[in-house]
Design a protein around this motif. Structure first.
Motif, PDB file in Angstrom:
ATOM      1  N   TYR A 249      16.159  -7.034  -7.468  1.00 29.10           N
ATOM      2  CA  TYR A 249      15.076  -6.751  -6.535  1.00 29.10           C
ATOM      3  C   TYR A 249      13.732  -7.093  -7.157  1.00 29.10           C
ATOM      4  O   TYR A 249      13.598  -7.179  -8.373  1.00 29.10           O
ATOM      5  CB  TYR A 249      15.085  -5.292  -6.062  1.00 29.10           C
TER       6      TYR A 249
ATOM      7  N   PRO B 216       9.758  -5.737  -6.525  1.00 25.11           N
ATOM      8  CA  PRO B 216       8.806  -4.929  -5.757  1.00 25.11           C
ATOM      9  C   PRO B 216       7.747  -5.842  -5.137  1.00 25.11           C
ATOM     10  O   PRO B 216       7.319  -6.809  -5.771  1.00 25.11           O
ATOM     11  CB  PRO B 216       8.179  -4.015  -6.813  1.00 25.11           C
ATOM     12  N   ARG B 217       7.341  -5.549  -3.901  1.00 26.18           N
ATOM     13  CA  ARG B 217       6.318  -6.365  -3.245  1.00 26.18           C
ATOM     14  C   ARG B 217       5.079  -6.409  -4.134  1.00 26.18           C
ATOM     15  O   ARG B 217       4.560  -5.370  -4.546  1.00 26.18           O
ATOM     16  CB  ARG B 217       5.949  -5.783  -1.881  1.00 26.18           C
TER      17      ARG B 217
ATOM     18  N   GLU C 110       7.614  -7.626   1.785  1.00 27.60           N
ATOM     19  CA  GLU C 110       8.850  -6.862   1.896  1.00 27.60           C
ATOM     20  C   GLU C 110       9.766  -7.509   2.943  1.00 27.60           C
ATOM     21  O   GLU C 110       9.324  -7.871   4.027  1.00 27.60           O
ATOM     22  CB  GLU C 110       8.529  -5.422   2.291  1.00 27.60           C
TER      23      GLU C 110
ATOM     24  N   LYS D  28      11.341  -5.797  -2.092  1.00 26.46           N
ATOM     25  CA  LYS D  28      11.396  -4.403  -1.622  1.00 26.46           C
ATOM     26  C   LYS D  28       9.987  -3.827  -1.569  1.00 26.46           C
ATOM     27  O   LYS D  28       9.024  -4.465  -1.980  1.00 26.46           O
ATOM     28  CB  LYS D  28      12.260  -3.566  -2.572  1.00 26.46           C
ATOM     29  N   ALA D  29       9.881  -2.575  -1.102  1.00 25.79           N
ATOM     30  CA  ALA D  29       8.590  -1.882  -1.074  1.00 25.79           C
ATOM     31  C   ALA D  29       8.045  -1.786  -2.497  1.00 25.79           C
ATOM     32  O   ALA D  29       8.800  -1.754  -3.471  1.00 25.79           O
ATOM     33  CB  ALA D  29       8.766  -0.483  -0.484  1.00 25.79           C
ATOM     34  N   THR D  30       6.732  -1.728  -2.616  1.00 25.14           N
ATOM     35  CA  THR D  30       6.084  -1.673  -3.922  1.00 25.14           C
ATOM     36  C   THR D  30       6.595  -0.511  -4.763  1.00 25.14           C
ATOM     37  O   THR D  30       6.758  -0.635  -5.971  1.00 25.14           O
ATOM     38  CB  THR D  30       4.560  -1.559  -3.749  1.00 25.14           C
ATOM     39  N   ASP D  31       6.886   0.622  -4.131  1.00 23.73           N
ATOM     40  CA  ASP D  31       7.343   1.808  -4.856  1.00 23.73           C
ATOM     41  C   ASP D  31       8.871   1.966  -4.845  1.00 23.73           C
ATOM     42  O   ASP D  31       9.377   3.041  -5.166  1.00 23.73           O
ATOM     43  CB  ASP D  31       6.675   3.055  -4.277  1.00 23.73           C
ATOM     44  N   TYR D  32       9.599   0.923  -4.509  1.00 22.45           N
ATOM     45  CA  TYR D  32      11.065   0.988  -4.434  1.00 22.45           C
ATOM     46  C   TYR D  32      11.671   1.355  -5.785  1.00 22.45           C
ATOM     47  O   TYR D  32      11.279   0.830  -6.829  1.00 22.45           O
ATOM     48  CB  TYR D  32      11.621  -0.353  -3.974  1.00 22.45           C
TER      49      TYR D  32
END
Length: 154
Positions: free
Chosen positions: A42, A44-45, A123, A146-150
């Motif tokens: 993954y 993160p964005r 994302e 994925k989301a920045t905080d994934y």
């Protein structure tokens, strides 16, 4: 050439061919060579277009260690491999993929850094990367953004 020389050459040629075939057969995964696969990738964005990180696990089910030596992608020409020891991050030329083990890249640990992004993925996008190893063939991986905080589930 006499009959005796001919009789000796045929068995010798057959023996050499069989030996060469057995030697080549011993060079593959059956010999316990590195058998690599990638899981849990993954990205993160990215917050800015300056840099992004990527994380994944390289699993080696073979009996021979290997090394991740470089990464290529259309997202950036400048992709570096980083190792984290304690609180210090440093760029390295390679990371070990142990025999019958795994190389983990994750937040706060070993990771990839993409510098000077050609575009800023969002994302839901997928970024294709190609992992290069010291001895194994390259592996292409589609890395979901994925989301920045994934944080992946353990």
């Amino acid at each position: 050439m006499n009959r005796r020389t001919t009789r000796l050459r045929i068995p010798l040629a057959a023996t050499l061919a069989l030996t060469a075939g057995l030697a080549l057969a011993g060079c593959g995964p059956e010999d316990g060579g590195a058998q690599l696969e990638v899981a849990g990738a993954y990205m993160p964005r990215p917050v800015t277009q300056d840099m992004a990180g990527a994380f994944f696990v390289v699993k080696n089910t073979g009996g021979t260690a290997d090394k991740l030596t470089s990464v290529t992608s259309d997202l950036s020409k400048d992709i570096s491999i980083h190792r984290t020891v304690g609180n210090k991050m440093e760029q390295v030329k390679s990371l070990d993929v142990p025999a019958n083990g795994e190389l983990r890249l994750g937040r706060g640990g070993n990771h990839l850094m993409f510098m000077g992004l050609k575009n800023k993925p969002v994302e839901g996008d997928k970024v294709t990367i190609e992992l290069h190893f010291a001895t194994s063939d390259p592996i292409k991986v589609d890395v979901p953004v994925k989301a920045t905080d994934y944080v992946p589930k353990k």
